[in-house]
Design a protein around this motif. Structure first.
Motif, PDB file in Angstrom:
ATOM      1  N   PHE A 131       0.818  -1.219   0.000  1.00 27.50           N
ATOM      2  CA  PHE A 131       0.000   0.000   0.000  1.00 27.50           C
ATOM      3  C   PHE A 131       0.851   1.268   0.000  1.00 27.50           C
ATOM      4  O   PHE A 131       0.374   2.334  -0.389  1.00 27.50           O
ATOM      5  CB  PHE A 131      -0.981   0.006   1.193  1.00 27.50           C
ATOM      6  N   SER A 132       2.121   1.149   0.441  1.00 31.50           N
ATOM      7  CA  SER A 132       2.985   2.344   0.446  1.00 31.50           C
ATOM      8  C   SER A 132       3.103   2.943  -0.959  1.00 31.50           C
ATOM      9  O   SER A 132       3.360   4.130  -1.104  1.00 31.50           O
ATOM     10  CB  SER A 132       4.366   1.991   0.990  1.00 31.50           C
ATOM     11  N   ARG A 133       2.879   2.104  -2.004  1.00 28.60           N
ATOM     12  CA  ARG A 133       3.015   2.587  -3.393  1.00 28.60           C
ATOM     13  C   ARG A 133       1.884   3.505  -3.816  1.00 28.60           C
ATOM     14  O   ARG A 133       2.011   4.236  -4.796  1.00 28.60           O
ATOM     15  CB  ARG A 133       3.028   1.398  -4.374  1.00 28.60           C
ATOM     16  N   ILE A 134       0.744   3.411  -3.103  1.00 27.26           N
ATOM     17  CA  ILE A 134      -0.419   4.206  -3.544  1.00 27.26           C
ATOM     18  C   ILE A 134      -0.781   5.276  -2.511  1.00 27.26           C
ATOM     19  O   ILE A 134      -1.874   5.840  -2.553  1.00 27.26           O
ATOM     20  CB  ILE A 134      -1.639   3.303  -3.846  1.00 27.26           C
ATOM     21  N   LEU A 135       0.153   5.549  -1.579  1.00 29.53           N
ATOM     22  CA  LEU A 135      -0.126   6.576  -0.569  1.00 29.53           C
ATOM     23  C   LEU A 135       0.299   7.950  -1.063  1.00 29.53           C
ATOM     24  O   LEU A 135       1.342   8.098  -1.711  1.00 29.53           O
ATOM     25  CB  LEU A 135       0.620   6.243   0.726  1.00 29.53           C
ATOM     26  N   ASP A 136      -0.509   8.939  -0.726  1.00 37.12           N
ATOM     27  CA  ASP A 136      -0.197  10.331  -1.033  1.00 37.12           C
ATOM     28  C   ASP A 136       0.492  10.913   0.212  1.00 37.12           C
ATOM     29  O   ASP A 136      -0.181  11.234   1.202  1.00 37.12           O
ATOM     30  CB  ASP A 136      -1.498  11.079  -1.352  1.00 37.12           C
ATOM     31  N   PHE A 137       1.815  11.018   0.162  1.00 35.20           N
ATOM     32  CA  PHE A 137       2.562  11.457   1.349  1.00 35.20           C
ATOM     33  C   PHE A 137       2.454  12.977   1.589  1.00 35.20           C
ATOM     34  O   PHE A 137       3.108  13.510   2.469  1.00 35.20           O
ATOM     35  CB  PHE A 137       4.015  10.981   1.281  1.00 35.20           C
ATOM     36  N   SER A 138       1.582  13.621   0.792  1.00 36.52           N
ATOM     37  CA  SER A 138       1.281  15.020   1.138  1.00 36.52           C
ATOM     38  C   SER A 138      -0.068  15.109   1.862  1.00 36.52           C
ATOM     39  O   SER A 138      -0.509  16.182   2.258  1.00 36.52           O
ATOM     40  CB  SER A 138       1.267  15.901  -0.122  1.00 36.52           C
ATOM     41  N   ASP A 139      -0.736  13.951   2.043  1.00 32.93           N
ATOM     42  CA  ASP A 139      -2.052  13.917   2.706  1.00 32.93           C
ATOM     43  C   ASP A 139      -1.928  13.206   4.055  1.00 32.93           C
ATOM     44  O   ASP A 139      -1.937  11.979   4.128  1.00 32.93           O
ATOM     45  CB  ASP A 139      -3.056  13.199   1.789  1.00 32.93           C
ATOM     46  N   ARG A 140      -1.824  14.003   5.124  1.00 31.51           N
ATOM     47  CA  ARG A 140      -1.585  13.403   6.445  1.00 31.51           C
ATOM     48  C   ARG A 140      -2.789  12.619   6.956  1.00 31.51           C
ATOM     49  O   ARG A 140      -2.659  11.822   7.886  1.00 31.51           O
ATOM     50  CB  ARG A 140      -1.210  14.483   7.455  1.00 31.51           C
ATOM     51  N   THR A 141      -3.966  12.842   6.367  1.00 29.29           N
ATOM     52  CA  THR A 141      -5.152  12.132   6.852  1.00 29.29           C
ATOM     53  C   THR A 141      -5.177  10.669   6.383  1.00 29.29           C
ATOM     54  O   THR A 141      -5.959   9.878   6.885  1.00 29.29           O
ATOM     55  CB  THR A 141      -6.467  12.819   6.408  1.00 29.29           C
ATOM     56  N   THR A 142      -4.331  10.319   5.405  1.00 33.80           N
ATOM     57  CA  THR A 142      -4.314   8.920   4.932  1.00 33.80           C
ATOM     58  C   THR A 142      -2.931   8.257   5.044  1.00 33.80           C
ATOM     59  O   THR A 142      -2.843   7.077   5.384  1.00 33.80           O
ATOM     60  CB  THR A 142      -4.770   8.810   3.465  1.00 33.80           C
ATOM     61  N   CYS A 143      -1.850   9.016   4.777  1.00 36.13           N
ATOM     62  CA  CYS A 143      -0.550   8.341   4.621  1.00 36.13           C
ATOM     63  C   CYS A 143      -0.009   7.763   5.927  1.00 36.13           C
ATOM     64  O   CYS A 143       0.879   6.917   5.903  1.00 36.13           O
ATOM     65  CB  CYS A 143       0.474   9.262   3.978  1.00 36.13           C
ATOM     66  N   VAL A 144      -0.560   8.189   7.069  1.00 35.16           N
ATOM     67  CA  VAL A 144      -0.062   7.659   8.347  1.00 35.16           C
ATOM     68  C   VAL A 144      -0.731   6.320   8.709  1.00 35.16           C
ATOM     69  O   VAL A 144      -0.357   5.689   9.696  1.00 35.16           O
ATOM     70  CB  VAL A 144      -0.296   8.665   9.502  1.00 35.16           C
ATOM     71  N   LEU A 145      -1.744   5.932   7.927  1.00 33.40           N
ATOM     72  CA  LEU A 145      -2.588   4.809   8.350  1.00 33.40           C
ATOM     73  C   LEU A 145      -2.133   3.440   7.837  1.00 33.40           C
ATOM     74  O   LEU A 145      -2.467   2.421   8.438  1.00 33.40           O
ATOM     75  CB  LEU A 145      -4.036   5.026   7.870  1.00 33.40           C
ATOM     76  N   PHE A 146      -1.429   3.420   6.711  1.00 36.72           N
ATOM     77  CA  PHE A 146      -1.268   2.146   5.992  1.00 36.72           C
ATOM     78  C   PHE A 146       0.162   1.606   6.015  1.00 36.72           C
ATOM     79  O   PHE A 146       1.124   2.359   6.218  1.00 36.72           O
ATOM     80  CB  PHE A 146      -1.720   2.320   4.538  1.00 36.72           C
ATOM     81  N   GLY A 147       0.271   0.279   5.780  1.00 41.00           N
ATOM     82  CA  GLY A 147       1.570  -0.374   5.721  1.00 41.00           C
ATOM     83  C   GLY A 147       1.549  -1.514   4.711  1.00 41.00           C
ATOM     84  O   GLY A 147       0.518  -1.784   4.082  1.00 41.00           O
ATOM     85  N   ASP A 148       2.695  -2.186   4.569  1.00 36.70           N
ATOM     86  CA  ASP A 148       2.854  -3.280   3.600  1.00 36.70           C
ATOM     87  C   ASP A 148       2.994  -4.621   4.337  1.00 36.70           C
ATOM     88  O   ASP A 148       3.511  -4.650   5.462  1.00 36.70           O
ATOM     89  CB  ASP A 148       4.117  -3.067   2.758  1.00 36.70           C
ATOM     90  N   GLY A 149       2.601  -5.703   3.686  1.00 34.65           N
ATOM     91  CA  GLY A 149       2.771  -7.024   4.293  1.00 34.65           C
ATOM     92  C   GLY A 149       1.953  -8.072   3.550  1.00 34.65           C
ATOM     93  O   GLY A 149       1.251  -7.755   2.575  1.00 34.65           O
ATOM     94  N   ALA A 150       2.055  -9.316   4.027  1.00 31.40           N
ATOM     95  CA  ALA A 150       1.281 -10.407   3.429  1.00 31.40           C
ATOM     96  C   ALA A 150       0.979 -11.470   4.482  1.00 31.40           C
ATOM     97  O   ALA A 150       1.776 -11.683   5.399  1.00 31.40           O
ATOM     98  CB  ALA A 150       2.046 -11.042   2.263  1.00 31.40           C
ATOM     99  N   GLY A 151      -0.178 -12.084   4.340  1.00 34.61           N
ATOM    100  CA  GLY A 151      -0.548 -13.208   5.197  1.00 34.61           C
ATOM    101  C   GLY A 151      -1.173 -14.289   4.333  1.00 34.61           C
ATOM    102  O   GLY A 151      -1.726 -13.998   3.261  1.00 34.61           O
ATOM    103  N   ALA A 152      -1.067 -15.539   4.778  1.00 34.96           N
ATOM    104  CA  ALA A 152      -1.562 -16.651   3.956  1.00 34.96           C
ATOM    105  C   ALA A 152      -2.128 -17.753   4.837  1.00 34.96           C
ATOM    106  O   ALA A 152      -1.722 -17.897   5.992  1.00 34.96           O
ATOM    107  CB  ALA A 152      -0.422 -17.211   3.099  1.00 34.96           C
ATOM    108  N   VAL A 153      -3.063 -18.512   4.280  1.00 36.26           N
ATOM    109  CA  VAL A 153      -3.521 -19.737   4.931  1.00 36.26           C
ATOM    110  C   VAL A 153      -3.569 -20.864   3.908  1.00 36.26           C
ATOM    111  O   VAL A 153      -3.756 -20.621   2.714  1.00 36.26           O
ATOM    112  CB  VAL A 153      -4.928 -19.593   5.591  1.00 36.26           C
ATOM    113  N   VAL A 154      -3.395 -22.080   4.402  1.00 36.47           N
ATOM    114  CA  VAL A 154      -3.641 -23.276   3.588  1.00 36.47           C
ATOM    115  C   VAL A 154      -4.973 -23.846   4.049  1.00 36.47           C
ATOM    116  O   VAL A 154      -5.199 -24.044   5.253  1.00 36.47           O
ATOM    117  CB  VAL A 154      -2.512 -24.311   3.760  1.00 36.47           C
TER     118      VAL A 154
END
Ligand code: ACO
Length: 325
Positions: free
Chosen positions: A149-172
């Motif tokens: 999600f870091s790729r689609i964050l607007d780092f000039s918009d403090r109301t959104t860019c502080v909220l998101f991070g990157d990662g992955a989870g999986a189940v079998v």
């Protein structure tokens, strides 16, 4: 008799770069954007998030999480006969991140496709996999939520860019004679497209419209709390149980205040709620499987317990599922 489907292994992966609120605030200050650790913690419960390196894609994160889930399940990649990846930040416009993941896992032949339901994506993907297992179309599915999600964050918009991070989870998810997934409930309402979106699209070799996330935070907050309660009750009703049957709530990790409010409405104490938003931020489709894996690995969630998972996100989409582990 139709088989049930059961989660037999979980895995999670966060890219190594951990960015604290203070570090993010210092970076943003260089751009003239003012925020603080105090504001972010008080309004969201987030202390830090992980950001992937520029050359790392969703399928890279998905591969790491998948390998951990396969190891936990004692399943070899070759046994997988279905791959579903939930993501809103795919590696490419096409082919799907699931196909790219399949190749990275060194397998071929089984169906592989992406599900796009933003932060509800993992619940949607798991519900589809469950239906395919019950129908006999698959017997050993890999279901993944992966985001950069870091790729689609607007780092000039403090109301959104502080909220998101990157990662992955999986189940079998495997076919089983005994119940695992007990009930699920999915919804969408496209009239709310504009509340939370990345409006840009590729056209004629350029991106038309903004390729960055935009959100009406307060409207999302109100809608989220209301639909999460409704879908949780719908799933419990379908499973023929009440709130007292829930051992753990694993909600989408968007904001601690949304989670507290949902737990209150479901009469669940916060010590039955898995909370990882403090360290992960909002990782969209990855947040639920990351939180699930975290609680399984630290011994909180134990075999035989009932776990209620629920997600809400852009679209608007929302859904929930009751899972016997
Ligand atoms: N740092 C400092 N100040 C800030 C920041 C920031 N990062 N962001 C906003 N502010 C300011 C605003 O400008 C405003 O200032 P003003 O009063 O001078 O105008 C003040 O803080 C209050 O802003 P609000 O928007 O009213 O703050 P609110 O309490 O609503 O919190 C938040 C904002 C955290 C975004 C909240 O609305 C929220 O959590 N909404 C849900 C968002 C969410 O969870 N989205 C994801 C769900 S779906 C999915 O996961 C994709």
């Amino acid at each position: 008799m139709r088989p049930y489907s059961r989660i037999v292994g979980t895995g999670g992966y966060l890219p190594p770069r951990r960015v604290t609120n203070d570090e993010l605030a210092a970076d943003l200050a260089k751009r003239g954007v003012e925020t603080s650790d105090e504001w972010i913690v008080e309004r969201t419960g987030i202390h830090a998030r992980h950001f992937a390196a520029p050359d790392v894609t969703s399928s890279d994160l998905a591969e790491q999480a998948s390998r951990r889930a396969l190891e936990a399940a004692d399943v070899a990649p070759g046994e997988i006969d279905l791959i579903i990846v939930a993501t809103s930040t795919p590696d490419m416009v096409f082919p799907s991140t699931a196909c790219i993941l399949q190749h990275k896992l060194g397998i071929a032949g089984c169906p592989a496709f992406d599900v796009q339901a933003v932060c509800s994506g993992f619940v949607y993907a798991l519900a589809v996999a469950d239906a395919m297992v019950q129908a006999g179309t698959a017997r050993c599915a890999l279901v993944v939520g992966a985001e950069v999600f870091s790729r689609i964050l607007d780092f000039s918009d403090r109301t959104t860019c502080v909220l998101f991070g990157d990662g992955a989870g999986a189940v079998v998810l495997k076919a089983s004679d005994t119940p695992g997934i007990l009930a699920s409930d999915l919804h969408a309402d496209g009239q709310h497209v504009g509340l939370l979106c990345v409006p840009g699209h590729v056209s004629g070799g350029a991106v038309l419209g903004s390729p960055l996330l935009t959100m009406d935070g307060q409207a999302v907050f109100k809608l989220a709390v209301s639909v999460l309660e409704k879908t949780a009750h719908a799933t419990l009703q379908k499973a023929g149980v009440t709130e007292s049957a829930v051992d753990w709530l694993v909600p989408h990790q968007a904001n601690i205040r949304i989670m507290q409010s949902t737990a209150r409405r479901l009469h669940l104490p916060m010590d039955k709620v898995v909370v990882t938003v403090g360290e992960h931020g909002n990782t969209s489709a990855a947040s639920i499987p990351l939180a699930l894996d975290h609680a399984v690995r630290d011994g909180s969630i134990r075999p035989g317990q009932n776990v209620l998972i629920e997600g809400v996100g852009g679209g608007f989409t929302w859904g929930s599922m009751l899972v016997k582990m």
